[in-house]
Design a protein around this motif. Structure first.
Motif, PDB file in Angstrom:
ATOM      1  N   LEU A  76       0.910  -1.166  -0.092  1.00 23.97           N
ATOM      2  CA  LEU A  76      -0.085  -0.069   0.161  1.00 23.97           C
ATOM      3  C   LEU A  76       0.815   1.200   0.025  1.00 23.97           C
ATOM      4  O   LEU A  76       0.328   2.318  -0.630  1.00 23.97           O
ATOM      5  N   ASP A  79       2.378   1.788  -3.355  1.00 22.91           N
ATOM      6  CA  ASP A  79       1.411   2.298  -4.347  1.00 22.91           C
ATOM      7  C   ASP A  79       0.812   3.799  -4.014  1.00 22.91           C
ATOM      8  O   ASP A  79      -0.225   4.201  -4.450  1.00 22.91           O
ATOM      9  N   ARG A  80       1.336   4.245  -2.814  1.00 26.56           N
ATOM     10  CA  ARG A  80       0.906   5.361  -2.382  1.00 26.56           C
ATOM     11  C   ARG A  80      -0.444   5.537  -2.086  1.00 26.56           C
ATOM     12  O   ARG A  80      -1.308   6.685  -2.011  1.00 26.56           O
ATOM     13  N   LEU A  81      -1.181   4.481  -1.704  1.00 24.93           N
ATOM     14  CA  LEU A  81      -2.480   4.357  -0.966  1.00 24.93           C
ATOM     15  C   LEU A  81      -2.607   4.369   0.232  1.00 24.93           C
ATOM     16  O   LEU A  81      -3.670   4.868   0.736  1.00 24.93           O
ATOM     17  N   LEU A  84      -3.818   7.449   1.809  1.00 31.32           N
ATOM     18  CA  LEU A  84      -5.368   7.856   1.651  1.00 31.32           C
ATOM     19  C   LEU A  84      -6.212   7.394   2.632  1.00 31.32           C
ATOM     20  O   LEU A  84      -7.308   8.005   2.695  1.00 31.32           O
ATOM     21  N   ARG A 126     -10.887   1.852  -9.939  1.00 26.28           N
ATOM     22  CA  ARG A 126      -9.960   3.035  -9.834  1.00 26.28           C
ATOM     23  C   ARG A 126     -10.104   3.546  -8.029  1.00 26.28           C
ATOM     24  O   ARG A 126     -10.622   4.489  -7.857  1.00 26.28           O
ATOM     25  N   ARG A 128      -7.517   4.389  -6.169  1.00 27.85           N
ATOM     26  CA  ARG A 128      -6.784   5.566  -5.840  1.00 27.85           C
ATOM     27  C   ARG A 128      -7.655   6.810  -5.982  1.00 27.85           C
ATOM     28  O   ARG A 128      -7.805   7.722  -5.244  1.00 27.85           O
ATOM     29  N   ASN A 129      -8.160   7.027  -7.229  1.00 26.99           N
ATOM     30  CA  ASN A 129      -8.992   8.108  -7.617  1.00 26.99           C
ATOM     31  C   ASN A 129     -10.186   8.386  -6.777  1.00 26.99           C
ATOM     32  O   ASN A 129     -10.526   9.411  -6.019  1.00 26.99           O
ATOM     33  N   ALA A 131     -10.593   6.924  -3.563  1.00 23.68           N
ATOM     34  CA  ALA A 131     -10.130   7.348  -2.128  1.00 23.68           C
ATOM     35  C   ALA A 131      -9.502   8.513  -2.001  1.00 23.68           C
ATOM     36  O   ALA A 131      -9.815   9.116  -0.931  1.00 23.68           O
ATOM     37  N   ALA A 132      -8.959   9.204  -2.957  1.00 24.69           N
ATOM     38  CA  ALA A 132      -8.618  10.559  -2.987  1.00 24.69           C
ATOM     39  C   ALA A 132      -9.757  11.669  -2.867  1.00 24.69           C
ATOM     40  O   ALA A 132      -9.755  12.725  -2.268  1.00 24.69           O
ATOM     41  N   LEU A 171      -8.987  -2.672   0.409  1.00 27.48           N
ATOM     42  CA  LEU A 171      -7.565  -2.457   0.790  1.00 27.48           C
ATOM     43  C   LEU A 171      -7.152  -3.183   1.984  1.00 27.48           C
ATOM     44  O   LEU A 171      -5.903  -3.017   2.520  1.00 27.48           O
ATOM     45  N   GLU A 359      -5.019  -2.854  -8.935  1.00 24.24           N
ATOM     46  CA  GLU A 359      -5.252  -2.362  -7.687  1.00 24.24           C
ATOM     47  C   GLU A 359      -5.993  -3.441  -6.872  1.00 24.24           C
ATOM     48  O   GLU A 359      -5.863  -3.877  -5.754  1.00 24.24           O
TER      49      GLU A 359
END
Length: 394
Positions: A76, A79-81, A84, A126, A128-129, A131-132, A171, A359
């Motif tokens: 995580l 993946d820079r998750l 978030l 998607r 990451r999108n 979650a951001a 996640l 992901e």
């Protein structure tokens, strides 16, 4: 110093079993699996399937994440998750603070569309999108509904809480998913929306499915069906009812309850035949294709792998099927292929799942354990399998 071999489900099962002061024989007496399988999993000679891991967690009275190692923090972070997750946690904690005087809000229709878009982002995997964007949307809706409460705003807020649950589960943050479902109940009650309440009970049932608590899961399925009975008739209620029956089918399959499995699948099949594809209703992907996929998944849960593969070959995935459902189907198919000795086909399906939903696949415990199983089976590890193993962190 822990070794890489310590960071696998079998090693964690061995450790937790010993902490519970149970022998392998004593553990086998508490779960529907043999001592020889327990021994093989603990030694790393066999992969720990999701149903096996859930049964052990239930028997040892621990969270299943203590055995799976979720969330997979290293991956995580790569993946820079991971960064978030905290903003989502904080946004869920705003629910009782009232309007934020510094928060500007969009019109109701725009906010409802934003909540809807988040659901679509998750279906498209998607993560990451989604979650951001999620914390800001929750904050905006929390203020908007505090200033001018309406059914539409409460429904949109409940939807964002549902998205928080979906992201948290994918996640591996199951504690956060439980908080999100509590918030969803809070908003759905204020929306006076029985279908939303029913969807929330369905999602709660799947939480207990993952934990191996099938009796509680079945009670929640019943509660969901009771809730949707309070809704006006129509396509929305029918689709929600059908999806709840599909949830009941996988619970029944995991609990080895053939009669209940057949009843739930028959009910879902009848509804799907009546209303056709209703994928967009609460973004549940309900329809004939989803019923067929659940029938295959039920065969996997019942460990009828040849039957599962026969069914998989007849399933026609619609072009518009949610990517998340497509990837889940491929992961189930890969497990059935592995269990029947078709290792090349299993790897092919896992690669397909990765290509479709990277992901989701990377953090799916079933994909991870199937890859682990293929590594143990292989006499010579193909480059593609080695790459997959490294990719998921094995």
């Amino acid at each position: 110093m822990p070794t890489p071999d310590d960071d696998r489900t079998g090693a964690r099962i061995r450790e937790q079993r010993k902490l519970a002061r149970l022998t392998q024989k004593e553990l086998a007496q508490r779960i529907p699996y043999s001592q020889s399988l327990i021994n093989a999993v603990e030694r790393g000679a066999r992969a720990a399937s999701i149903d096996f891991t859930a049964a052990v967690a239930h028997a040892l009275r621990i969270d299943v994440t203590a055995l799976t190692g979720q969330p997979y923090v290293t991956e995580l972070q790569q993946d820079r998750l991971a960064s978030l997750v905290r903003p989502i946690r904080e946004a869920l904690d705003l629910y009782d603070l009232g309007p934020d005087p510094d928060q500007t809000t969009r019109p109701t229709l725009a906010l409802a569309a934003a909540a809807d878009d988040l659901c679509q982002q998750v279906r498209a995997t998607r993560l990451r999108n989604a979650a951001a964007a999620l914390p800001g949307t929750i904050a905006e809706l929390t203020t908007a509904v505090g200033r001018t409460p309406s059914t539409e705003l409460w429904q949109a807020l409940a939807s964002t809480y549902r998205t928080a649950h979906d992201i948290a589960v994918k996640l591996g943050y199951y504690d956060l998913s439980a908080v999100a479902l509590d918030r969803m109940a809070w908003a759905a009650d204020r929306a006076s929306d029985p279908c939303l309440s029913a969807v929330r009970q369905y999602m709660r049932a799947l939480v207990y499915f993952r934990e191996g608590e099938y009796r509680i899961g079945r009670r929640l399925i019943t509660a969901g069906l009771t809730a949707v009975d309070q809704a006006p008739g129509g396509r929305e209620a029918a689709a929600v009812r059908g999806q709840i029956h599909l949830g009941g089918s996988v619970l029944a399959a995991r609990a080895r309850q053939q009669t209940a499995l057949d009843e739930h699948l028959a009910a879902a099949e009848g509804i799907a035949a009546e209303i056709g594809d209703a994928s967009s209703v609460h973004w549940l992907s309900f329809g004939p294709a989803n019923v067929a996929m659940h029938r295959m998944s039920a065969a996997v849960e019942m460990r009828r792998y040849d039957d599962a593969l026969s069914q998989a070959r007849t399933v026609r995935l619609p072009a518009g099927l949610a990517t998340s459902r497509r990837a889940h189907f491929l992961i189930d198919q890969a497990r059935a292929e592995m269990e029947t000795g078709r290792t090349d086909a299993a790897l092919t399906h896992l690669v397909e799942a990765r290509r479709a939903a990277p992901e989701q696949t990377r953090y799916h415990p079933g994909a991870r354990e199937t890859i682990s199983g293929l590594v143990h089976i292989a006499r010579r590890t193909p480059d593609t399998l080695s790459q997959m193993a490294v990719w998921v962190g094995l």
